[in-house]
Design a protein around this motif. Structure first.
Motif, PDB file in Angstrom:
ATOM      1  N   GLN A 214      57.566 -56.310   0.987  1.00 32.81           N
ATOM      2  CA  GLN A 214      57.699 -55.589   2.256  1.00 32.81           C
ATOM      3  C   GLN A 214      57.352 -56.532   3.401  1.00 32.81           C
ATOM      4  OE1 GLN A 214      54.851 -52.422   2.769  1.00 32.81           O
ATOM      5  NE2 GLN A 214      56.081 -51.399   4.327  1.00 32.81           N
ATOM      6  N   THR A 215      58.065 -56.399   4.507  1.00 29.62           N
ATOM      7  CA  THR A 215      57.784 -57.178   5.710  1.00 29.62           C
ATOM      8  C   THR A 215      57.686 -56.220   6.894  1.00 29.62           C
ATOM      9  OG1 THR A 215      59.014 -59.060   4.834  1.00 29.62           O
ATOM     10  CG2 THR A 215      58.621 -59.043   7.184  1.00 29.62           C
ATOM     11  N   VAL A 216      56.634 -56.387   7.692  1.00 25.02           N
ATOM     12  CA  VAL A 216      56.424 -55.527   8.859  1.00 25.02           C
ATOM     13  C   VAL A 216      56.374 -56.419  10.097  1.00 25.02           C
ATOM     14  CG1 VAL A 216      54.889 -53.866   9.962  1.00 25.02           C
ATOM     15  CG2 VAL A 216      55.087 -53.904   7.466  1.00 25.02           C
ATOM     16  N   GLU A 217      57.218 -56.131  11.078  1.00 26.56           N
ATOM     17  CA  GLU A 217      57.220 -56.859  12.345  1.00 26.56           C
ATOM     18  C   GLU A 217      56.365 -56.098  13.358  1.00 26.56           C
ATOM     19  OE1 GLU A 217      58.625 -59.823  12.757  1.00 26.56           O
ATOM     20  OE2 GLU A 217      59.617 -59.856  10.805  1.00 26.56           O
ATOM     21  N   ASP A 218      55.653 -56.821  14.205  1.00 22.67           N
ATOM     22  CA  ASP A 218      54.786 -56.233  15.244  1.00 22.67           C
ATOM     23  C   ASP A 218      53.851 -55.180  14.647  1.00 22.67           C
ATOM     24  OD1 ASP A 218      55.869 -57.796  17.297  1.00 22.67           O
ATOM     25  OD2 ASP A 218      57.557 -56.421  17.486  1.00 22.67           O
ATOM     26  N   MET A 219      53.083 -55.600  13.650  1.00 20.75           N
ATOM     27  CA  MET A 219      52.174 -54.722  12.926  1.00 20.75           C
ATOM     28  C   MET A 219      50.965 -54.372  13.801  1.00 20.75           C
ATOM     29  SD  MET A 219      49.184 -54.406  10.987  1.00 20.75           S
ATOM     30  CE  MET A 219      48.626 -56.046  11.065  1.00 20.75           C
ATOM     31  N   PHE A 220      50.547 -53.117  13.729  1.00 16.27           N
ATOM     32  CA  PHE A 220      49.413 -52.604  14.498  1.00 16.27           C
ATOM     33  C   PHE A 220      48.775 -51.495  13.679  1.00 16.27           C
ATOM     34  CE2 PHE A 220      47.684 -49.403  17.336  1.00 16.27           C
ATOM     35  CZ  PHE A 220      46.940 -50.142  18.237  1.00 16.27           C
TER      36      PHE A 220
ATOM     37  N   GLY B 294      36.116 -40.080  12.889  1.00 17.86           N
ATOM     38  CA  GLY B 294      36.637 -39.953  14.245  1.00 17.86           C
ATOM     39  C   GLY B 294      36.171 -41.018  15.214  1.00 17.86           C
ATOM     40  N   ILE B 295      35.391 -41.995  14.728  1.00 18.05           N
ATOM     41  CA  ILE B 295      34.898 -43.071  15.597  1.00 18.05           C
ATOM     42  C   ILE B 295      35.691 -44.341  15.297  1.00 18.05           C
ATOM     43  CG2 ILE B 295      32.909 -44.502  16.171  1.00 18.05           C
ATOM     44  CD1 ILE B 295      31.151 -42.083  15.351  1.00 18.05           C
ATOM     45  N   LEU B 296      36.253 -44.946  16.327  1.00 11.12           N
ATOM     46  CA  LEU B 296      37.043 -46.162  16.176  1.00 11.12           C
ATOM     47  C   LEU B 296      36.169 -47.304  15.686  1.00 11.12           C
ATOM     48  CD1 LEU B 296      39.791 -47.578  16.660  1.00 11.12           C
ATOM     49  CD2 LEU B 296      39.028 -48.033  18.985  1.00 11.12           C
ATOM     50  N   LYS B 297      36.571 -47.945  14.568  1.00  8.28           N
ATOM     51  CA  LYS B 297      35.808 -49.057  14.003  1.00  8.28           C
ATOM     52  C   LYS B 297      36.463 -50.395  14.345  1.00  8.28           C
ATOM     53  CE  LYS B 297      32.676 -48.221  11.504  1.00  8.28           C
ATOM     54  NZ  LYS B 297      31.294 -48.171  11.925  1.00  8.28           N
ATOM     55  N   ASN B 298      37.762 -50.511  14.093  1.00  8.90           N
ATOM     56  CA  ASN B 298      38.466 -51.747  14.432  1.00  8.90           C
ATOM     57  C   ASN B 298      39.952 -51.502  14.576  1.00  8.90           C
ATOM     58  OD1 ASN B 298      39.592 -52.012  11.704  1.00  8.90           O
ATOM     59  ND2 ASN B 298      37.536 -52.613  11.111  1.00  8.90           N
ATOM     60  N   ARG B 299      40.599 -52.497  15.178  1.00  8.18           N
ATOM     61  CA  ARG B 299      42.035 -52.458  15.423  1.00  8.18           C
ATOM     62  C   ARG B 299      42.569 -53.839  15.077  1.00  8.18           C
ATOM     63  NH1 ARG B 299      42.170 -52.623  21.091  1.00  8.18           N
ATOM     64  NH2 ARG B 299      43.625 -54.262  21.518  1.00  8.18           N
ATOM     65  N   VAL B 300      43.740 -53.888  14.444  1.00  5.71           N
ATOM     66  CA  VAL B 300      44.330 -55.160  14.022  1.00  5.71           C
ATOM     67  C   VAL B 300      45.766 -55.221  14.524  1.00  5.71           C
ATOM     68  CG1 VAL B 300      44.930 -56.607  12.047  1.00  5.71           C
ATOM     69  CG2 VAL B 300      42.885 -55.193  11.949  1.00  5.71           C
ATOM     70  N   GLU B 301      46.134 -56.385  15.092  1.00  4.18           N
ATOM     71  CA  GLU B 301      47.494 -56.607  15.577  1.00  4.18           C
ATOM     72  C   GLU B 301      48.001 -57.927  15.000  1.00  4.18           C
ATOM     73  OE1 GLU B 301      47.243 -56.745  19.814  1.00  4.18           O
ATOM     74  OE2 GLU B 301      46.528 -54.685  19.986  1.00  4.18           O
ATOM     75  N   ALA B 302      49.275 -57.950  14.611  1.00  4.35           N
ATOM     76  CA  ALA B 302      49.881 -59.180  14.098  1.00  4.35           C
ATOM     77  C   ALA B 302      51.382 -59.141  14.347  1.00  4.35           C
ATOM     78  CB  ALA B 302      49.617 -59.341  12.605  1.00  4.35           C
ATOM     79  N   PRO B 303      51.987 -60.288  14.718  1.00  2.00           N
ATOM     80  CA  PRO B 303      53.435 -60.319  14.925  1.00  2.00           C
ATOM     81  C   PRO B 303      54.229 -60.072  13.645  1.00  2.00           C
ATOM     82  CG  PRO B 303      52.389 -62.288  15.857  1.00  2.00           C
ATOM     83  CD  PRO B 303      51.345 -61.549  15.089  1.00  2.00           C
ATOM     84  N   ARG B 304      53.640 -60.446  12.482  1.00  7.11           N
ATOM     85  CA  ARG B 304      54.365 -60.281  11.212  1.00  7.11           C
ATOM     86  C   ARG B 304      53.369 -60.131  10.061  1.00  7.11           C
ATOM     87  NH1 ARG B 304      59.539 -61.709   9.312  1.00  7.11           N
ATOM     88  NH2 ARG B 304      59.604 -62.292   7.129  1.00  7.11           N
TER      89      ARG B 304
ATOM     90  N   GLU C 276      33.223 -54.833  20.990  1.00  4.01           N
ATOM     91  CA  GLU C 276      32.111 -55.763  20.808  1.00  4.01           C
ATOM     92  C   GLU C 276      32.571 -57.133  20.330  1.00  4.01           C
ATOM     93  OE1 GLU C 276      27.785 -56.189  18.590  1.00  4.01           O
ATOM     94  OE2 GLU C 276      28.982 -54.389  18.257  1.00  4.01           O
ATOM     95  N   THR C 277      33.505 -57.182  19.372  1.00  5.86           N
ATOM     96  CA  THR C 277      33.868 -58.446  18.742  1.00  5.86           C
ATOM     97  C   THR C 277      35.378 -58.595  18.658  1.00  5.86           C
ATOM     98  OG1 THR C 277      31.879 -58.248  17.378  1.00  5.86           O
ATOM     99  CG2 THR C 277      33.502 -59.857  16.673  1.00  5.86           C
ATOM    100  N   THR C 278      35.863 -59.811  18.910  1.00  4.90           N
ATOM    101  CA  THR C 278      37.277 -60.119  18.692  1.00  4.90           C
ATOM    102  C   THR C 278      37.380 -61.363  17.820  1.00  4.90           C
ATOM    103  OG1 THR C 278      37.381 -61.400  20.748  1.00  4.90           O
ATOM    104  CG2 THR C 278      38.121 -59.120  20.859  1.00  4.90           C
ATOM    105  N   ILE C 279      38.389 -61.371  16.959  1.00  6.63           N
ATOM    106  CA  ILE C 279      38.685 -62.527  16.106  1.00  6.63           C
ATOM    107  C   ILE C 279      40.170 -62.823  16.246  1.00  6.63           C
ATOM    108  CG2 ILE C 279      38.721 -63.450  13.763  1.00  6.63           C
ATOM    109  CD1 ILE C 279      36.453 -61.496  13.075  1.00  6.63           C
ATOM    110  N   VAL C 280      40.490 -64.077  16.555  1.00  2.44           N
ATOM    111  CA  VAL C 280      41.880 -64.507  16.716  1.00  2.44           C
ATOM    112  C   VAL C 280      42.093 -65.734  15.838  1.00  2.44           C
ATOM    113  CG1 VAL C 280      43.611 -65.328  18.361  1.00  2.44           C
ATOM    114  CG2 VAL C 280      41.905 -63.662  19.095  1.00  2.44           C
TER     115      VAL C 280
END
Length: 198
Positions: free
Chosen positions: A33-39, A46-56, A86-90
């Motif tokens: 499987q391949t996902v473009e613009d993954m989010f 109900g509390i937001l823990k983390n969010r992940v974004e990737a072009p592919r 609080e934290t970002t990783i790139v």
């Protein structure tokens, strides 16, 4: 009748040539499987823990191997209990191994970790995150910038939000000791308005 025989011979020949091409494919190197613009967003109660974004994102699943690849980089945003970023990783690339109850993330290529609350930034080439142990670590060269100066060395261990990063083998570090009790630190990422005066 001759036309039918020729048509049948052509079909058999063309299928034979396609099968030989299919046999050349290495299915272990092809994602299922391949996902473009993954989010995606991860929350708990109900509390937001983390969010992940990737072009592919590329998903690989074979006999004993199960992992996701992010060949064009990844951005991870970790949120504190009160909902503030609080934290970002790139990083330039990433891999998420999820076989047999384990969850191990590997990010590599110009990895930058920022803890916005402490105004600290770490730079390294490779970083690992264990989802079960809730910790990040590396054995590579690390630069750590903070309001008090620069630390550098090899190897680092911390909790998953980079709140208590420790360099294992530091060297040639520069510190600026500042004991100003009136200094106001503004969280520029989560800033809503001017600081309240007492």
């Amino acid at each position: 009748m001759t036309a039918s025989a020729l048509a049948l011979a052509f079909v058999v020949y063309s299928c034979k040539s396609n099968l030989s091409e299919a046999e050349k494919l290495d299915l272990d190197k092809i994602p299922i499987q391949t996902v473009e613009d993954m989010f995606f967003v991860n929350s708990e109660n109900g509390i937001l823990k983390n969010r992940v974004e990737a072009p592919r994102m590329e998903v690989f699943e074979h006999d004993t191997v199960k992992y996701d690849l992010f060949p064009k980089g990844i951005r991870v945003f970790g949120y504190a209990e009160d909902g503030r970023l609080e934290t970002t990783i790139v990083s330039q690339k990433a891999r998420h191994d999820k076989a047999q109850g384990k969850e191990l993330w590997s990010v590599f290529g110009n990895v930058v970790v920022k803890n916005h609350f402490k105004q600290e930034t770490m730079e390294t080439d490779t970083l690992y995150w264990d989802g079960k142990a809730k910790e990040i670590w590396t054995d590579c060269y690390v630069k750590m910038y903070s309001p008090s100066g620069l630390l550098q060395g090899y190897g680092m261990r911390s909790d998953e939000m980079a709140r208590n990063a420790i360099l294992l083998h530091p060297f040639d570090n520069e510190f600026l000791v500042e004991n100003d009790s009136t200094r106001v630190v503004v969280d520029s990422v989560n800033f809503i308005g001017p600081p309240l005066k007492k």
